[in-house]
Scaffold this motif. Structure first.
Motif, PDB file in Angstrom:
ATOM      1  N   ARG A   1     -41.259 -40.458  95.984  1.00 37.63           N
ATOM      2  CA  ARG A   1     -41.211 -41.088  97.306  1.00 37.63           C
ATOM      3  C   ARG A   1     -40.171 -40.402  98.193  1.00 37.63           C
ATOM      4  NH1 ARG A   1     -39.898 -47.448  98.129  1.00 37.63           N
ATOM      5  NH2 ARG A   1     -38.329 -46.879  96.592  1.00 37.63           N
ATOM      6  N   LEU A   2     -39.040 -40.057  97.611  1.00 41.72           N
ATOM      7  CA  LEU A   2     -37.989 -39.399  98.385  1.00 41.72           C
ATOM      8  C   LEU A   2     -38.418 -38.009  98.834  1.00 41.72           C
ATOM      9  CD1 LEU A   2     -35.203 -39.859  99.472  1.00 41.72           C
ATOM     10  CD2 LEU A   2     -34.247 -39.151  97.282  1.00 41.72           C
ATOM     11  N   ASP A   3     -39.069 -37.269  97.952  1.00 39.44           N
ATOM     12  CA  ASP A   3     -39.566 -35.948  98.340  1.00 39.44           C
ATOM     13  C   ASP A   3     -40.623 -36.067  99.434  1.00 39.44           C
ATOM     14  OD1 ASP A   3     -37.964 -34.355  96.747  1.00 39.44           O
ATOM     15  OD2 ASP A   3     -39.323 -34.413  95.037  1.00 39.44           O
ATOM     16  N   ALA A   4     -41.473 -37.092  99.343  1.00 44.62           N
ATOM     17  CA  ALA A   4     -42.489 -37.297 100.383  1.00 44.62           C
ATOM     18  C   ALA A   4     -41.830 -37.634 101.718  1.00 44.62           C
ATOM     19  CB  ALA A   4     -43.436 -38.415  99.960  1.00 44.62           C
ATOM     20  N   TYR A   5     -40.783 -38.446 101.672  1.00 43.55           N
ATOM     21  CA  TYR A   5     -40.050 -38.812 102.897  1.00 43.55           C
ATOM     22  C   TYR A   5     -39.457 -37.574 103.560  1.00 43.55           C
ATOM     23  CZ  TYR A   5     -35.925 -40.442 105.519  1.00 43.55           C
ATOM     24  OH  TYR A   5     -34.951 -40.640 106.474  1.00 43.55           O
ATOM     25  N   PHE A   6     -38.726 -36.768 102.786  1.00 40.55           N
ATOM     26  CA  PHE A   6     -38.117 -35.579 103.372  1.00 40.55           C
ATOM     27  C   PHE A   6     -39.186 -34.570 103.801  1.00 40.55           C
ATOM     28  CE2 PHE A   6     -34.055 -36.799 101.173  1.00 40.55           C
ATOM     29  CZ  PHE A   6     -33.306 -36.911 102.340  1.00 40.55           C
ATOM     30  N   GLY A   7     -40.297 -34.528 103.091  1.00 36.96           N
ATOM     31  CA  GLY A   7     -41.385 -33.657 103.510  1.00 36.96           C
ATOM     32  C   GLY A   7     -41.925 -34.058 104.869  1.00 36.96           C
TER      33      GLY A   7
ATOM     34  N   ALA B   1     -32.881 -34.181  96.300  1.00 38.05           N
ATOM     35  CA  ALA B   1     -33.986 -34.314  97.259  1.00 38.05           C
ATOM     36  C   ALA B   1     -33.551 -33.854  98.645  1.00 38.05           C
ATOM     37  CB  ALA B   1     -34.472 -35.762  97.300  1.00 38.05           C
ATOM     38  N   PHE B   2     -32.318 -34.161  99.027  1.00 37.90           N
ATOM     39  CA  PHE B   2     -31.794 -33.704 100.315  1.00 37.90           C
ATOM     40  C   PHE B   2     -31.687 -32.184 100.341  1.00 37.90           C
ATOM     41  CE2 PHE B   2     -27.770 -32.676 102.688  1.00 37.90           C
ATOM     42  CZ  PHE B   2     -28.319 -32.748 103.959  1.00 37.90           C
TER      43      PHE B   2
ATOM     44  N   PHE C   1     -30.321 -41.853 103.430  1.00 36.36           N
ATOM     45  CA  PHE C   1     -31.402 -40.935 103.786  1.00 36.36           C
ATOM     46  C   PHE C   1     -31.652 -40.900 105.292  1.00 36.36           C
ATOM     47  CE2 PHE C   1     -32.888 -42.594  99.466  1.00 36.36           C
ATOM     48  CZ  PHE C   1     -32.093 -41.678  98.787  1.00 36.36           C
ATOM     49  N   LEU C   2     -31.201 -41.926 106.015  1.00 38.75           N
ATOM     50  CA  LEU C   2     -31.256 -41.881 107.477  1.00 38.75           C
ATOM     51  C   LEU C   2     -30.376 -40.750 108.006  1.00 38.75           C
ATOM     52  CD1 LEU C   2     -30.936 -45.703 108.196  1.00 38.75           C
ATOM     53  CD2 LEU C   2     -32.866 -44.287 108.939  1.00 38.75           C
ATOM     54  N   VAL C   3     -29.156 -40.687 107.502  1.00 38.97           N
ATOM     55  CA  VAL C   3     -28.208 -39.669 107.955  1.00 38.97           C
ATOM     56  C   VAL C   3     -28.672 -38.281 107.532  1.00 38.97           C
ATOM     57  CG1 VAL C   3     -25.800 -38.940 107.899  1.00 38.97           C
ATOM     58  CG2 VAL C   3     -26.366 -41.374 107.758  1.00 38.97           C
TER      59      VAL C   3
ATOM     60  N   LEU D   1     -38.408 -46.490 107.727  1.00 41.69           N
ATOM     61  CA  LEU D   1     -38.954 -47.844 107.514  1.00 41.69           C
ATOM     62  C   LEU D   1     -40.279 -47.775 106.759  1.00 41.69           C
ATOM     63  CD1 LEU D   1     -38.086 -49.398 110.979  1.00 41.69           C
ATOM     64  CD2 LEU D   1     -37.192 -50.157 108.766  1.00 41.69           C
ATOM     65  N   ASP D   2     -41.075 -46.769 107.054  1.00 44.42           N
ATOM     66  CA  ASP D   2     -42.362 -46.624 106.362  1.00 44.42           C
ATOM     67  C   ASP D   2     -42.180 -46.435 104.864  1.00 44.42           C
ATOM     68  OD1 ASP D   2     -43.865 -46.871 108.642  1.00 44.42           O
ATOM     69  OD2 ASP D   2     -44.198 -44.708 108.921  1.00 44.42           O
ATOM     70  N   TYR D   3     -41.106 -45.746 104.476  1.00 41.60           N
ATOM     71  CA  TYR D   3     -40.924 -45.415 103.060  1.00 41.60           C
ATOM     72  C   TYR D   3     -40.014 -46.389 102.320  1.00 41.60           C
ATOM     73  CZ  TYR D   3     -43.319 -40.941 103.496  1.00 41.60           C
ATOM     74  OH  TYR D   3     -44.281 -39.975 103.676  1.00 41.60           O
ATOM     75  N   PHE D   4     -39.065 -47.010 103.005  1.00 43.11           N
ATOM     76  CA  PHE D   4     -38.027 -47.755 102.279  1.00 43.11           C
ATOM     77  C   PHE D   4     -37.941 -49.244 102.645  1.00 43.11           C
ATOM     78  CE2 PHE D   4     -36.669 -43.312 102.427  1.00 43.11           C
ATOM     79  CZ  PHE D   4     -36.652 -43.041 101.059  1.00 43.11           C
TER      80      PHE D   4
END
Length: 375
Positions: free
Chosen positions: A8-14, A41-42, A332-334, A370-373
């Motif tokens: 999920r984190l990789d998808a978010y950063f992608g 992931a960052f 992950f926002l920052v 918001l979509d991911y977390f």
């Protein structure tokens, strides 16, 4: 981190990287960062919007397993110190070795590049497109330069950082109390001095008050002192006034809080903790030699001389890193804003000086987060 969380984190950063796509030929990035459990992931996110040439882990917050994972993924990790970029010749030589002739974005945490930024912009064979700074401490270092030779995009005062600041305050209070409890002491009923009433300091003060601690605030800024008074805290007119009555001192300025002579004014048995590294907050090297140092518990050092003693937590380094410094997914926002700022610098168009990304970009980051977390 569980496999599903990692995915999920990789998808978010992608998705963030896709939203803030760099030019066809992305710039080289030199990344200074904490190596905490969620950080790989960052790092991969930074690599998606730049040509990431090196990771420079903050020396007091390196998790060995995370370092192995980063290096095992093919990223170069170099040793970071203030001295590396304090000397302009050494700084230019280092950047030449990693990115000769290329456009470069510098990603900073704490103003490490500040002493040599002018030399890097003038003498580097490529081009310094700009720099992204994550912390208030670093923001002040760059704002304090006579003239910024390139664009500096600061996320230190972003609205997206406010949840992190509050939760970092919680983690600082948690770790401080955990160490005190390991010696049979508790927070409740103590008097504490919080030095610095910025976003972190004010968060710490409120959390301590909620735990039954009598809180006094000291800040060199008179505006912040009035803010502390308006929120019901006692305010010391001078640092020495606050130190003499405090059983706990929390340093939250991001700059120098306690000089060598200040330690002698601490109440006997006082605990001292900081929110950043000892080299920034404490002038420990100036402590008189008459103090004997002894480890009296895990991550607790007693300083003792005739008639006086106090306890220093985690060697004067950020106390919350002892317990992972976790702020949950809000970090992950920052990190997403750092990726966005990197892409903005890569596209060019910003002149020398301090900048922030715009509200439209921040809104896009928040909506994606918001979509991911927000589940």
């Amino acid at each position: 981190m569980e496999t599903s969380e990692r995915a999920r984190l990789d998808a978010y950063f992608g998705r963030i990287a896709s939203r803030f796509a760099p030019p066809a030929e992305p710039p080289v990035a030199l990344l200074i960062t904490h190596l905490l459990p969620e950080r790989p992931a960052f790092v991969r996110g930074v690599a998606a919007v730049t040509d990431l040439r090196t990771v420079l882990p903050k020396p007091k917050s390196v998790h060995t397993e995370v370092l192995r994972e980063i290096e095992g993924s093919g990223y170069v990790c170099d040793k970071l110190s203030r001295e590396l970029f304090a000397d302009p010749d050494r700084a230019v030589g280092y950047v030449e070795a990693r990115a000769a002739g290329r456009p470069v974005v510098l990603l900073d945490v704490g103003g490490y590049f500040a002493p040599s930024l002018e030399a890097l912009c003038d003498r580097f064979s490529g081009r310094i497109l700009g720099l992204v700074e994550d912390t208030e401490n670093g923001h002040r270092r760059y704002a304090g330069l006579d003239k910024l030779p390139c664009s500096v995009v600061s996320v230190a005062r972003s609205p997206l950082k406010e949840p992190e600041d509050f939760l970092v305050g919680q983690s600082v209070v948690f770790s401080t109390e955990a160490l005190m409890r390991s010696r049979g002491d508790i927070l409740h009923g103590r008097t504490a001095l919080v030095i610095g009433f910025g976003k972190l300091g004010s968060s710490i003060a409120r959390l301590l008050h909620a735990k039954g601690v009598r809180v006094t605030v000291y800040d060199t800024d008179p505006v912040r002192r009035t803010q502390a008074l308006s929120q019901g805290f006692a305010v010391a007119r001078a640092l020495v006034e606050g130190l003499e009555g405090a059983g706990l001192v929390l340093c939250a300025t991001g700059a120098l809080s306690l000089r060598g002579e200040d330690f002698g004014r601490l109440r006997n048995g006082a605990y001292v903790a900081t929110v950043t590294s000892s080299e920034d907050e404490l002038e420990l090297a100036s402590l008189p030699d008459v103090y004997e140092r002894a480890h009296v518990g895990r991550h607790i050092t007693r300083y003792l001389t005739t008639g006086h003693y106090f306890y220093l937590l985690n060697g004067g380094n950020a106390v919350n890193f002892l317990h992972g410094a976790s702020v949950g997914p809000f970090i992950f926002l920052v990190q997403a804003e750092i990726l966005a700022a990197s892409a903005v610098l890569a596209r060019g168009g910003l002149g020398p000086g301090l900048h922030e990304i715009g509200p439209e970009e921040r809104a896009a980051i928040a909506a994606t987060w918001l979509d991911y977390f927000n589940r």
